[in-house]
Design a protein around this motif. Structure first.
Motif, PDB file in Angstrom:
ATOM      1  N   ARG A 271       2.602   0.175   7.800  1.00 26.02           N
ATOM      2  CA  ARG A 271       1.931  -0.940   7.142  1.00 26.02           C
ATOM      3  C   ARG A 271       1.699  -0.626   5.670  1.00 26.02           C
ATOM      4  NH1 ARG A 271      -3.294  -2.861  10.135  1.00 26.02           N
ATOM      5  NH2 ARG A 271      -3.035  -4.480   8.552  1.00 26.02           N
ATOM      6  N   HIS A 272       1.790  -1.656   4.844  1.00 27.45           N
ATOM      7  CA  HIS A 272       1.519  -1.542   3.417  1.00 27.45           C
ATOM      8  C   HIS A 272       2.352  -0.447   2.739  1.00 27.45           C
ATOM      9  CE1 HIS A 272      -1.772  -4.134   4.476  1.00 27.45           C
ATOM     10  NE2 HIS A 272      -2.380  -3.182   5.165  1.00 27.45           N
TER      11      HIS A 272
ATOM     12  N   GLU B 174       2.313  -7.175   0.047  1.00 29.91           N
ATOM     13  CA  GLU B 174       3.000  -6.423   1.082  1.00 29.91           C
ATOM     14  C   GLU B 174       3.964  -7.328   1.835  1.00 29.91           C
ATOM     15  OE1 GLU B 174       2.817  -3.169   1.468  1.00 29.91           O
ATOM     16  OE2 GLU B 174       1.456  -3.084  -0.227  1.00 29.91           O
TER      17      GLU B 174
ATOM     18  N   TYR C  29       4.333  -0.456   0.097  1.00 26.53           N
ATOM     19  CA  TYR C  29       4.289  -0.416  -1.366  1.00 26.53           C
ATOM     20  C   TYR C  29       2.928   0.032  -1.869  1.00 26.53           C
ATOM     21  CZ  TYR C  29       8.481  -3.005  -0.485  1.00 26.53           C
ATOM     22  OH  TYR C  29       9.696  -3.379   0.002  1.00 26.53           O
ATOM     23  N   ARG C  30       1.889  -0.429  -1.181  1.00 29.97           N
ATOM     24  CA  ARG C  30       0.548  -0.003  -1.563  1.00 29.97           C
ATOM     25  C   ARG C  30       0.402   1.513  -1.408  1.00 29.97           C
ATOM     26  NH1 ARG C  30      -3.954  -3.118   1.549  1.00 29.97           N
ATOM     27  NH2 ARG C  30      -2.726  -4.824   0.650  1.00 29.97           N
ATOM     28  N   ARG C  31       0.948   2.043  -0.327  1.00 26.86           N
ATOM     29  CA  ARG C  31       0.876   3.484  -0.096  1.00 26.86           C
ATOM     30  C   ARG C  31       1.682   4.251  -1.139  1.00 26.86           C
ATOM     31  NH1 ARG C  31      -0.765   5.130   5.164  1.00 26.86           N
ATOM     32  NH2 ARG C  31      -1.335   3.370   6.496  1.00 26.86           N
TER      33      ARG C  31
ATOM     34  N   MET D  79       0.337  -1.366  -6.159  1.00 31.87           N
ATOM     35  CA  MET D  79      -0.938  -1.411  -5.446  1.00 31.87           C
ATOM     36  C   MET D  79      -1.639  -2.762  -5.568  1.00 31.87           C
ATOM     37  SD  MET D  79      -2.590   2.291  -6.375  1.00 31.87           S
ATOM     38  CE  MET D  79      -4.107   1.907  -5.485  1.00 31.87           C
TER      39      MET D  79
END
Length: 200
Positions: free
Chosen positions: A2-3, A191, A5-7, A186
């Motif tokens: 999950r997520h 996402e 790109y954020r990670r 972020m």
């Protein structure tokens, strides 16, 4: 995952912040032109200087990991390959800079008087510039906002010109650029839905 790109963005930003925090533990050392005064500053802040360089080494190693994670999440094969190339260039340059950091921390006088070969740092710098160019190309081929790809690509051209002319460059400019990309991932990059790892 999950997520993704954020990670990836979080790793990039965290690595850049760690690098920036570690690289400047002694005030005025980079802006002081007199070698004797620079050595005096280093000796006065030796403990922080040495500890900071260990921290900077960790940041140097972390940033390529973030871009490798970004590459894994890219949906387009060509964009993925370019971002993979970016991560590979940064990863190849990391040991060169870590070596430069170890020399700075172990021999304060050599650093203060700018003695010794500059080849490792130049190799690291050119690999970093190549990494930014590849990153920009990959982002421009992805659904990411165009400005973020243009930022990375333009930075690579600008930094190459500076390095060619001055034979030196403050490496913090690399990490500021990469933190900008990480921040985009972020905050602005939504996402992807399940099964579609596109960058928006």
């Amino acid at each position: 995952m999950r997520h993704p790109y954020r990670r990836a963005g979080a790793v990039i930003v965290a690595g850049s912040v760690v690098w920036l925090a570690g690289i400047s533990p002694v005030p005025r050392v980079y802006t002081t032109h007199d070698p004797a005064e620079r050595l005096r500053l280093l000796l006065r802040g030796e403990r922080g200087w040495v500890a900071g360089h260990h921290v900077a080494a960790a940041g140097t190693a972390a940033v390529p990991i973030g871009f490798a994670a970004l590459a894994r999440a890219m949906p387009d094969a060509k964009a993925k390959h370019w971002v993979e190339a970016s991560a590979a260039a940064l990863l190849a340059g990391a040991p060169l800079f870590v070596y430069s950091l170890s020399r700075r921390a172990s021999d304060l006088e050599r650093f203060a008087y700018r003695r010794g070969s500059n080849v490792p740092f130049m190799g690291y710098s050119w690999l970093h510039i190549a990494g930014l160019a590849a990153l920009g190309t990959g982002l421009l081929r992805s659904p990411a906002k165009r400005w973020v790809g243009v930022t990375a690509s333009s930075a690579a051209v600008l930094f190459a010109g500076i390095l060619l002319k001055a034979k030196d460059i403050p490496p913090f400019v690399f990490y500021v650029t990469e933190a900008t990309v990480g921040g985009y991932l972020m905050v602005w990059g939504p996402e992807p839905p399940a099964g579609d790892p596109g960058v928006g």
